[in-house]
Write an enzyme that holds these catalytic residues in place. Structure first.
Site, PDB file in Angstrom:
ATOM      1  N   VAL A   1       0.808  -1.219   0.000  1.00 18.92           N
ATOM      2  CA  VAL A   1       0.000   0.000   0.000  1.00 18.92           C
ATOM      3  C   VAL A   1       0.840   1.268   0.000  1.00 18.92           C
ATOM      4  O   VAL A   1       0.341   2.347  -0.335  1.00 18.92           O
ATOM      5  CB  VAL A   1      -0.990   0.023   1.190  1.00 18.92           C
ATOM      6  CG1 VAL A   1      -2.021  -1.087   1.062  1.00 18.92           C
ATOM      7  CG2 VAL A   1      -0.262  -0.040   2.529  1.00 18.92           C
TER       8      VAL A   1
ATOM      9  N   TYR B   1       4.425   5.045  15.382  1.00 19.03           N
ATOM     10  CA  TYR B   1       3.031   4.624  15.228  1.00 19.03           C
ATOM     11  C   TYR B   1       2.077   5.771  15.564  1.00 19.03           C
ATOM     12  O   TYR B   1       1.134   6.045  14.812  1.00 19.03           O
ATOM     13  CB  TYR B   1       2.784   3.441  16.154  1.00 19.03           C
ATOM     14  CG  TYR B   1       1.435   2.781  16.037  1.00 19.03           C
ATOM     15  CD1 TYR B   1       1.173   1.856  15.027  1.00 19.03           C
ATOM     16  CD2 TYR B   1       0.415   3.057  16.944  1.00 19.03           C
ATOM     17  CE1 TYR B   1      -0.055   1.217  14.921  1.00 19.03           C
ATOM     18  CE2 TYR B   1      -0.819   2.430  16.852  1.00 19.03           C
ATOM     19  CZ  TYR B   1      -1.052   1.518  15.847  1.00 19.03           C
ATOM     20  OH  TYR B   1      -2.268   0.900  15.751  1.00 19.03           O
TER      21      TYR B   1
ATOM     22  N   LYS C   1      -0.601   7.575  13.032  1.00 18.19           N
ATOM     23  CA  LYS C   1      -2.042   7.563  13.286  1.00 18.19           C
ATOM     24  C   LYS C   1      -2.569   8.981  13.526  1.00 18.19           C
ATOM     25  O   LYS C   1      -3.706   9.291  13.154  1.00 18.19           O
ATOM     26  CB  LYS C   1      -2.362   6.663  14.483  1.00 18.19           C
ATOM     27  CG  LYS C   1      -2.054   5.185  14.240  1.00 18.19           C
ATOM     28  CD  LYS C   1      -2.788   4.617  13.035  1.00 18.19           C
ATOM     29  CE  LYS C   1      -2.605   3.102  12.924  1.00 18.19           C
ATOM     30  NZ  LYS C   1      -3.241   2.537  11.723  1.00 18.19           N
TER      31      LYS C   1
END
Length: 255
Positions: free
Chosen positions: A63, A155, A159
């Protein structure tokens, strides 16, 4: 939206992505199962989608790579027609490494997968879409988009950036009938939480921090994704829906 839609789910070879794919299959939808590594080619998810009543194919996709995303959508459209629902579930977990020790490859790998991947799949979903073609994009984010943890800079940053991408895209695409929402899970028993899934004693030490006193199940997230893509959620866009048993409410406890 009627059943029989073309639903593309990234990261669908396991965990939350697989649960979402199966949940859409149970509605009779046609699901494109995107997987990353050949060692898990999405075949198990495809079989479960079909057993649930839907149809499915598996397509390998990185992706974070533009050409790979383009090829995946082309394969989806060739097999099942225009993609009506996109579920972005591809992601990797936090490194558990402090910023002072984090390498550039680790940082870049996280952003490529968890943020750039969401951008590329979302852009391909909305771009060159025929007029009057409503759709739904559902991003699997995390409570760590705002409830940060030491060792999670990669992370949490990814996010957090995803939140702003979702909200911006929701505004841009609302006139086109495309809704964009986030699901923000807490502790869910998936391969990403392998130790907690396999070790009940260790899992209990974590669950005691959750007001509902248990971890979540991937199927519960799948059910929420199905709702957000349904006609029952046609006035919901730009939302961030937490599914964590109350865990994120406990941030300031004890200090």
């Amino acid at each position: 939206m009627a059943n029989g839609r073309c639903v593309l789910v990234s990261g669908a070879e396991s965990g939350i992505g697989a649960a979402c794919a199966i949940a859409f299959g149970a509605l009779g939808d046609k699901v494109v199962v995107l997987f990353h590594d050949a060692h898990n080619d999405g075949g198990d998810t495809v079989a479960k989608v079909k057993a649930a009543g839907g149809d499915a194919i598996a397509v390998q996709c990185n992706v974070g790579d533009e050409a790979s995303v383009e090829a995946a959508f082309a394969a989806a459209e060739q097999a099942f027609g225009l993609v009506t629902v996109l579920v972005n579930s591809a992601g990797i977990n936090m490194a558990g490494v402090p910023v002072r020790q984090m390498t550039m490859p680790q940082w870049q790998r996280m952003l490529d997968t968890d943020l750039t991947g969401a951008f590329l799949t979302s852009r391909r979903f909305v771009r060159d879409r025929p007029a009057n073609s409503p759709g739904a994009i559902i991003h699997i984010s995390s409570i760590h988009a705002y409830a940060v943890r030491a060792g999670g800079a990669d992370y949490c940053a990814a996010k957090g950036g995803l939140t702003n991408l979702i909200e911006t895209l929701a505004i841009e695409e609302a006139p086109n009938g495309i809704r964009v929402n986030a699901i923000e899970p807490g502790m869910i028993l998936t391969p990403m939480n392998e130790r907690a899934s396999a070790d009940p004693v260790y899992r209990k030490t974590l669950e005691q921090n959750i007001p509902m006193n248990r971890a979540g199940r991937p199927e519960e997230v799948g059910d929420l994704a199905v709702f957000l893509a349904s006609d029952k959620a046609t006035y919901i866009t730009g939302a961030r829906i937490v599914i964590d048993g109350g865990l994120s409410l406990m941030q300031a406890i004890g200090a």
